[in-house]
Structures are given as structure tokens and as C-alpha cells.
Scaffold this motif. Sequence first.
Motif, PDB file in Angstrom:
ATOM      1  N   SER A  16      -1.998   4.959   0.782  1.00 30.44           N
ATOM      2  CA  SER A  16      -0.883   5.665   0.131  1.00 30.44           C
ATOM      3  C   SER A  16       0.435   5.537   0.885  1.00 30.44           C
ATOM      4  O   SER A  16       1.477   5.894   0.355  1.00 30.44           O
ATOM      5  N   ASP A  17       0.413   5.075   2.131  1.00 32.81           N
ATOM      6  CA  ASP A  17       1.685   4.975   2.855  1.00 32.81           C
ATOM      7  C   ASP A  17       1.954   3.586   3.436  1.00 32.81           C
ATOM      8  O   ASP A  17       2.809   3.433   4.292  1.00 32.81           O
ATOM      9  N   THR A  18       1.216   2.591   2.975  1.00 35.91           N
ATOM     10  CA  THR A  18       1.485   1.221   3.448  1.00 35.91           C
ATOM     11  C   THR A  18       2.271   0.458   2.388  1.00 35.91           C
ATOM     12  O   THR A  18       1.802   0.336   1.243  1.00 35.91           O
ATOM     13  N   ASP A  49      -0.269  15.511   0.923  1.00 34.54           N
ATOM     14  CA  ASP A  49      -1.528  15.320   1.662  1.00 34.54           C
ATOM     15  C   ASP A  49      -2.606  14.683   0.791  1.00 34.54           C
ATOM     16  O   ASP A  49      -3.463  13.958   1.280  1.00 34.54           O
ATOM     17  N   ASP A  50      -2.560  15.019  -0.507  1.00 35.41           N
ATOM     18  CA  ASP A  50      -3.639  14.517  -1.376  1.00 35.41           C
ATOM     19  C   ASP A  50      -3.282  13.168  -2.024  1.00 35.41           C
ATOM     20  O   ASP A  50      -3.970  12.705  -2.937  1.00 35.41           O
ATOM     21  N   ALA A  51      -2.217  12.528  -1.537  1.00 34.59           N
ATOM     22  CA  ALA A  51      -1.845  11.218  -2.108  1.00 34.59           C
ATOM     23  C   ALA A  51      -2.940  10.200  -1.804  1.00 34.59           C
ATOM     24  O   ALA A  51      -3.515  10.196  -0.717  1.00 34.59           O
ATOM     25  N   VAL A  52      -3.212   9.356  -2.770  1.00 30.60           N
ATOM     26  CA  VAL A  52      -4.245   8.336  -2.564  1.00 30.60           C
ATOM     27  C   VAL A  52      -3.641   6.954  -2.784  1.00 30.60           C
ATOM     28  O   VAL A  52      -2.657   6.797  -3.494  1.00 30.60           O
ATOM     29  N   GLY A  53      -4.242   5.976  -2.165  1.00 29.09           N
ATOM     30  CA  GLY A  53      -3.854   4.588  -2.419  1.00 29.09           C
ATOM     31  C   GLY A  53      -4.732   4.040  -3.526  1.00 29.09           C
ATOM     32  O   GLY A  53      -5.172   4.794  -4.399  1.00 29.09           O
ATOM     33  N   GLY A  54      -4.987   2.754  -3.503  1.00 33.80           N
ATOM     34  CA  GLY A  54      -5.843   2.194  -4.561  1.00 33.80           C
ATOM     35  C   GLY A  54      -5.995   0.699  -4.390  1.00 33.80           C
ATOM     36  O   GLY A  54      -5.544   0.103  -3.407  1.00 33.80           O
ATOM     37  N   ARG A  55      -6.643   0.128  -5.368  1.00 34.86           N
ATOM     38  CA  ARG A  55      -6.848  -1.318  -5.365  1.00 34.86           C
ATOM     39  C   ARG A  55      -5.595  -1.967  -5.949  1.00 34.86           C
ATOM     40  O   ARG A  55      -5.134  -1.597  -7.043  1.00 34.86           O
TER      41      ARG A  55
END
Length: 372
Positions: free
Chosen positions: A305-307, A285-291
Amino acid sequence: MRQPAQPEPGASPSIWSRLSTITDYFAWPLRTSHYLELVNPLWTTHKMQARVVKVWDETKDARTLTLRPGLNWRGHRAGQHVRVGIPANGKHYTRTYTISSPPEREDDCFTITVKAIDKGTISHHIVRNIKVGDYLPIGLPQGDFYLPDAQPIQPLFITAGSGITPAFSMINSLIAQGRLPDTCHIHYAPHEFDVVLGKELKAMDRYNDRYHLNLIYSREGDDPSGNRFSKAQLDALCPDWKDRDVYACGPPSLLEAIEQCMEEAGCSRQLHVERFRAPFTEIPDDAVGGRVRFAQSDVEADGDSDTPLLKVAEEAGMNPPHGCRMGICHTCNTTLVSGCVRDLRTGEVLNEAGSIVQTCICAAAGDCELDL
Ligand code: FES
């Protein structure tokens, strides 16, 4: 009846390839094949192409293309898929489609049946714009979702939507070879008018005593939820299912339900599954994406985080190499320059510079830079 062509390892070179070895001296710095391409693109041997010889609208959003492949095509096994290059909007895209025709076709052509999917720019382009006379780059047939050579088996096909295509090829292949065993087929579609290849399926059911078709319309009736796959439904439609080899192809929710049913019955070894998308694991749940920075292209974009990074790149206007889009072919491989990415199939985080990243099944796990 035409038998499926099989590759012949170690076969001696054809007269044509010997001849072109000689003529290549005179064609330098190109090859004979480049000149032949000007006469007929299907005669080339330096790349593989197919000519669209027929388009046929199956439903309002599904179309079958009949393709005549070039000289270096080799036959497929029923159930296999092929990569097809699609020129659209000034760019070149690659998609993978199951071959819907049996290998025994007499005319050396094969068909792919494409359903326009939600937000699927390329599938919509194929369904609306591809026309007879177009040439499309193709790959060689691939995939291990096919029937064993050895009989007897008693197959049960469970398919939904465009998951019909490999089953359609397999069943037609068995019919063409005159060795169709007792075959049960359960196929799901939202409505009767949505059944891809529906007319052909009904004709197969009518003319083959050994083929038993059950069409389930999952959005019809007073309680459509009762039309979904369940063990009770399976018991009713195919009472001897535990004695059969099950070939399943369809959306992830259907495949998961079938896998669970087969596992609970202790029959997992009889189940063969073909997926159109890689199965992704649950990410924290706490997964993050980024630049995300694509270094060679000098492009930056936000990736959640899921693309998959392949999609991030495409939405940023890039056209990175890709093939299957589900983690099989490795055409999309690139190198991690810095930062973190997550493999969406396993949840594993890659953070070592130099790691190979499959952009179609990895997403940003913080800021990251790729050698792309
Ligand atoms: S596109 Fe095939 S592995 Fe990524």
C-alpha cells in the motif's frame, strides 16, 4: 564574468539551424544531426547529451561529475536541477540532480554532485562507475528553487547532506556576481568527513566576510540529539532569522521541523523549500496493496500500500519511463485499466478506468491493472 544564458523567446533562428534546414533535405530519412553525432555527440540537436569531463570524489560516498553539455543546452539558474540518463546493467535509468555549480562558470560546463544513498543502485553506480569520456543524456534545467533577481534579500540557508547542492550553486553565483549579501548558512552532516563540498564551503567562509557558515555534525558529541535542528539552536546561530529569507533543502524530517518553526513564528512566507522526495501523507492503517498487472508488458507483481508503482515495476524487471520520481514531470504517467490505486501525496484513491496514474507517487490500493 560570464552571465547566465537566458532563453530568448522569439529569437531568430541561428545560422546553424538555417543551414541544417537545408542539409536535412540531403540527409533524409535521417537528419544532419544524426550524422554529426557520429563525429561529435555534443553537436547533435535531435537529442541532448553531455560528456563527462571530470570526476571528483568529494567524500567516500559522494562524487562530483563535471559535464560538458551539447549545443542545444541553455544556461541554468542557480538552484535548478537537471534530468540525467544513466545507462546501467543494460538498462537506461533517469534521475534528477541539482546542478551544484553556478551559471557563471567560464568553461560552459556544469557539475552535479551525487551522494550514494542506501539501496540506491543508480547513485552507487554513478559514484563508482561513471568515468571521464562517458556521454550521458540530459534534459534542460528545471525547477523554481532559485533566488529572486531583485536584491536586497538577506538569505539564511539551512541544508543537510546532499541538500547542500542548490545552496552551493546559489551562494557561488552571488559571489561570482559580486553581490553576496550578508548570508547565514547552517549545514548538517553526520560527521566532519561526511560534509559534501566541505572543503569548498570552508574556503568560502574563510574568504568572504559576508558568508557565515555553521557546520553541525549530527552524530558527534556526547548527546548528538542536541545537534538536531531546533528553534533554540536557530536563535543561537542566527539571531535575526525572522528577518531573513530562508532557503531549505534536506531530508523530510528537517524540512518538516523548519516548516513548523517558521509557521509558529508567522514567517512561512519567507520560507522556500526544495525537496528531493515528494512529501507523502499518512495512509490509513487498514490500507492494503494488491496484485498489480502491467498490461502492455504482460508482467504481474505484488505491490504493497505504500510502495510507488514505479518501484514495483522496476523490481519486477521493467524499465518504465520516468523522470523526477516525485510527481513533478509527469513522464511516468500511465492509464488505469481497472482496479484501484492511491495517490501517496494526498491519500486520494483513483478507481475510475481511464484515470491518469503517476506511477512514481501512486501505490496499489487493491488489485489493479495499468496500461504499461
Ligand atoms: S517521474 Fe516525474 S512525475 Fe513521475
